[in-house]
Write a protein that holds these residues in place. Structure first.
Motif, PDB file in Angstrom:
ATOM      1  N   THR A 154     -11.349   1.443  -7.001  1.00  0.00           N
ATOM      2  CA  THR A 154     -12.139   0.504  -6.200  1.00  0.00           C
ATOM      3  C   THR A 154     -12.992   1.191  -5.137  1.00  0.00           C
ATOM      4  O   THR A 154     -14.032   0.651  -4.742  1.00  0.00           O
ATOM      5  CB  THR A 154     -11.230  -0.521  -5.496  1.00  0.00           C
ATOM      6  N   ARG A 210      -6.306   0.432  -7.314  1.00  0.00           N
ATOM      7  CA  ARG A 210      -5.720  -0.904  -7.203  1.00  0.00           C
ATOM      8  C   ARG A 210      -4.923  -1.248  -8.450  1.00  0.00           C
ATOM      9  O   ARG A 210      -5.400  -1.072  -9.575  1.00  0.00           O
ATOM     10  CB  ARG A 210      -6.831  -1.930  -6.993  1.00  0.00           C
ATOM     11  N   THR A 228       0.829  -1.199   0.000  1.00  0.00           N
ATOM     12  CA  THR A 228       0.000   0.000   0.000  1.00  0.00           C
ATOM     13  C   THR A 228       0.863   1.249   0.000  1.00  0.00           C
ATOM     14  O   THR A 228       1.901   1.298   0.663  1.00  0.00           O
ATOM     15  CB  THR A 228      -0.925   0.054   1.237  1.00  0.00           C
ATOM     16  N   CYS A 238      -9.270   5.006  -3.693  1.00  0.00           N
ATOM     17  CA  CYS A 238      -8.406   3.841  -3.536  1.00  0.00           C
ATOM     18  C   CYS A 238      -8.208   3.232  -4.922  1.00  0.00           C
ATOM     19  O   CYS A 238      -9.171   2.789  -5.553  1.00  0.00           O
ATOM     20  CB  CYS A 238      -9.038   2.836  -2.580  1.00  0.00           C
ATOM     21  N   GLY A 282      -2.080  -6.274  -7.185  1.00  0.00           N
ATOM     22  CA  GLY A 282      -3.140  -6.226  -6.188  1.00  0.00           C
ATOM     23  C   GLY A 282      -2.941  -5.162  -5.127  1.00  0.00           C
ATOM     24  O   GLY A 282      -3.816  -4.951  -4.285  1.00  0.00           O
ATOM     25  N   THR A 297      -2.450  -1.288  -3.492  1.00  0.00           N
ATOM     26  CA  THR A 297      -3.340  -0.140  -3.617  1.00  0.00           C
ATOM     27  C   THR A 297      -2.627   1.175  -3.308  1.00  0.00           C
ATOM     28  O   THR A 297      -1.683   1.227  -2.517  1.00  0.00           O
ATOM     29  CB  THR A 297      -4.555  -0.271  -2.671  1.00  0.00           C
TER      30      THR A 297
END
Length: 231
Positions: free
Chosen positions: A182, A226, A108, A224, A137, A139
């Protein structure tokens, strides 16, 4: 008109503010209102248990470093304040365009009060670098002034660079690698700076609800993004 100020001028600006930044920016009722909303976003969106693989990009004085194992900022003076708050956290100075990290090592990245200062070409460079260091995957949580809200306030051609870069979700994504959007929410929907200070805390639940229902009408949007798990 988007900002074109050189990074060195942004650095000088924040170097000058660093010592009193937290008090002046977040020590009043307006600042606490925004801080509470930003922390709520991180609490809802951050993956639990992966603090060491989380980077606070544009960490400033370290206000949100409790949520990250690493921090990066352009201003050395801001980083000095962050070091006092989080002496065990790995911090480095940089503009975000060349992070000292291997490909795909982070889960992240989050960035608050960064995009608002960037011209489009710099946003694109930083977006490519964030994409590089995120695992598939992973973010990127990031905020930016809402172009829709800005169109009803300050004129688009207002001079100056501070917070002068506004986007919609669509126009933001056009400047970035192929992230998937997302989640989204707003920040600061109501003009809380225009109401008496004693009333501001009472407006927080209403403001938060409005931000969720109509995020593009808030002063800022938080999203957010991704990185897809597969090409």
């Amino acid at each position: 008109m988007t900002a074109t100020i050189p990074p060195e001028d942004i650095k000088t600006y924040y170097d000058r503010l660093a010592v009193d930044y937290d008090t002046n920016r977040f020590g009043n009722s307006y600042g606490r209102f925004l801080d509470r909303q930003e922390r709520r976003v991180l609490k809802r969106w951050l993956t639990r248990g992966e603090r060491e693989r989380t980077l606070d990009l544009a960490c400033g004085t370290g206000r949100l470093l409790a949520h990250a194992g690493q921090g990066c900022d352009l201003s050395a003076a801001m980083l000095a304040e962050a070091t006092r708050k989080a002496p065990e956290t790995l911090l480095w100075q940089g503009d975000g365009c060349a992070l000292p990290l291997r490909d795909g090592v982070l889960q992240t990245v989050f960035s608050f009060h960064l995009i608002m200062h960037l011209p489009p070409e710099t946003l694109s460079r930083i977006g490519r670098e964030v994409w590089r260091v995120l695992e598939p995957g992973g973010t990127w949580i990031v905020d930016f002034p809402s172009a829709r809200r800005r169109s009803f306030g300050r004129r688009a051609d207002t001079p100056g660079w501070h917070g002068n870069s506004a986007y919609s979700c669509a126009s933001l994504l056009q400047r970035l690698p192929p992230f998937e959007l997302t989640k989204r929410t707003g920040l600061l929907f109501l003009p809380v700076h225009r109401v008496p200070q004693r009333i501001r805390p009472l407006l927080h639940p209403v403001d938060t609800l409005c931000c969720r229902l109509a995020p593009s009408w808030a002063s800022y949007m938080a999203v957010c993004l991704r990185k897809p798990s597969s090409p």
